[in-house]
Design an enzyme around this catalytic site. Structure first.
Site: not given
Ligand SMILES: NC(=O)c1ccc[n+]([C@@H]2O[C@H](COP(=O)([O-])OP(=O)(O)OC[C@H]3O[C@@H](n4cnc5c(N)ncnc54)[C@H](OP(=O)(O)O)[C@@H]3O)[C@@H](O)[C@H]2O)c1
Length: 407
Positions: A90, A119, A172, A175, A190, A287
């Site tokens: 976002k 989501g 969970g 954060e 958003k 999620g």
């Molecule tokens: N979690 C949710 O429920 C949710 C919901 C809606 C939207 N989102 C969005 O989805 C996106 C991902 O969220 P997430 O929760 O999956 O994040 P996350 O668990 O922190 O995963 C981030 C991933 O990106 C990689 N990464 C980060 N910086 C990097 C870099 N500079 N170079 C290469 N790889 C890099 C990390 O690598 P490593 O594995 O090596 O650390 C990891 O694999 C975000 O934009 C978030 O706002 C998440």
């Protein structure tokens, strides 16, 4: 059988990993339904993969890294190289939307971001596609699951904000650093995206005024319950005389409001327009699996070919002084004449009172009032005066109330 569609996956964290799993489970079914079977061409993480090599190998780039650097650079490179892009980020869309949409248009590729708002609830698709033909007047809702969970928990247990935040972290839903969620910035990003799409106008993050829930007290929620109100962190983007207003603020809703029953980490978004009256969509706002499902849905949409139409209506002014109705909570000395003096200040500022609850507690009393709608500047002026009254025993607390009638 046609060639598989090769996907470059940037990021394999919570969402990226769930996406990877989902591809493994659903690739064959998607292949049958959409004509091409998706497969992962390469994965980039901090410890793995090379961006250039992944870009070379892919037709669609899925960005699930988060943050804006290097995500912006990679997404721009991908769009300019003629790759479709799907992202759940976002901040990327809210801060750099103009640049990204331009790059996608220039290359004739799609940029999809359903998972960036609410989501898996398909608000982006509904606004951009289903409602592309109508003039939307208002988009509003609960777009942050963390804060909705905390507020629901405060209402059902009577516990403090800090205790409910801790519980959200244990489960969970929040954060380790929750400041973007609880401070309202996440919802603001958003709402900037929703406003841009709904009104066909560029909306910068700085155009969105926002407040969070960190100051909410359990007794605000308890007293409001007596008035038939429940508390939500609401994002509102609406057309106003001369422009639009985009805001995020905690507010009370009456029990009949369609958003009042949305509890826990759920999201819900309503769209209003004269042509459609109103539409409400609700579901899980976050999620890993849920978000990954929205991301893969975007991939399927790309395979089906048609990009959403961009209805650009030009720039609209941001209107700041708007009218609201307020709840006001005062701790005062329990003696005669207090209510009359408060009423006098409100009256002089042309703020009229709709309902009052008064409680004596030893030598202190609580005065809880709900006002009728009036320009916010007028209410805040009255509030400033009330704060100086000598019988006040604590800071006055004001929270907006949505009075709207629904069909
Ligand atoms: N979690 C949710 O429920 C949710 C919901 C809606 C939207 N989102 C969005 O989805 C996106 C991902 O969220 P997430 O929760 O999956 O994040 P996350 O668990 O922190 O995963 C981030 C991933 O990106 C990689 N990464 C980060 N910086 C990097 C870099 N500079 N170079 C290469 N790889 C890099 C990390 O690598 P490593 O594995 O090596 O650390 C990891 O694999 C975000 O934009 C978030 O706002 C998440």
């Amino acid at each position: 059988v046609s060639d598989p569609v090769r996907i470059g996956l940037l990021g394999r964290g919570t969402v990226g990993d769930a996406f990877h799993e989902l591809i493994a489970q659903r690739a064959d079914a998607i292949g049958v339904a959409a004509g091409r079977r998706p497969e992962i061409a390469g994965v980039l993480r901090r410890s793995e993969g090379d961006f250039e090599a992944i870009l070379d190998e892919s037709e669609i780039v899925v960005e699930l890294m988060g943050g804006t650097e290097p995500a912006l650079e990679y997404v721009l490179l991908a769009l300019r190289a003629g790759r479709h892009v799907v992202t759940a980020n976002k901040q990327l869309i809210a801060q750099f939307g103009d640049q990204l949409f331009d790059a996608a248009r220039m290359s004739g590729v799609q940029l999809r971001f359903e998972a960036a708002v609410a989501g898996v609830v398909p608000v982006i698709r509904v606004i951009q596609e289903s409602l592309a033909a109508i003039e939307i007047t208002k988009v509003f809702g609960i777009v942050n699951g963390t804060t909705n969970f905390i507020l629901s928990e405060m209402a059902s247990t009577g516990a403090s904000y800090a205790d409910c935040l801790r519980r959200a972290q244990e489960l969970g839903y929040a954060e380790a650093d929750p400041s973007d969620d609880v401070g309202g910035a996440d919802a603001a990003a958003k709402m900037a995206i929703l406003a841009r799409l709904a009104f066909g106008t560029p909306v910068a993050l700085g155009d969105v005024s926002y407040e969070g829930i960190t100051e909410i007290q359990p007794d605000d929620i308890a007293y409001a319950k007596e008035l038939g109100l429940s508390l939500k962190l609401l994002g509102v983007a609406e057309r106003r005389e001369g422009g639009i207003s985009v805001r995020v603020f905690p507010c009370f809703l009456y029990a009949h409001h369609p958003l009042a029953p949305i509890e826990g980490p759920f999201n819900a978004v309503m769209v209003q327009a004269p042509t459609i009256t109103e539409i409400t969509m609700s579901g899980p706002g976050a999620g890993g699996v849920e978000t990954a499902a929205a991301v893969l849905g975007d991939v399927v949409s790309i395979l089906s070919g048609k990009a959403p139409v961009h209805v650009a209506r030009g720039s609209l002014e941001i209107v700041r002084d708007i009218s609201s109705s307020f709840y006001l909570h005062l701790e005062v000395a329990d003696r005669p004449g207090v209510l009359a003096q408060v009423a006098d200040v409100l009256g002089r500022n042309e703020v009229s009172v709709q309902s009052v609850v008064q409680r004596g507690m030893g030598d202190e009393a609580r005065l809880v009032m709900v006002m009728h709608e009036c320009p916010e500047s007028r209410f805040f002026k009255a509030l400033e005066e009330i704060a100086t009254l000598e019988f006040l025993r604590g800071q006055p607390r004001a929270i907006r109330v949505i009075e709207e009638e629904f069909v």
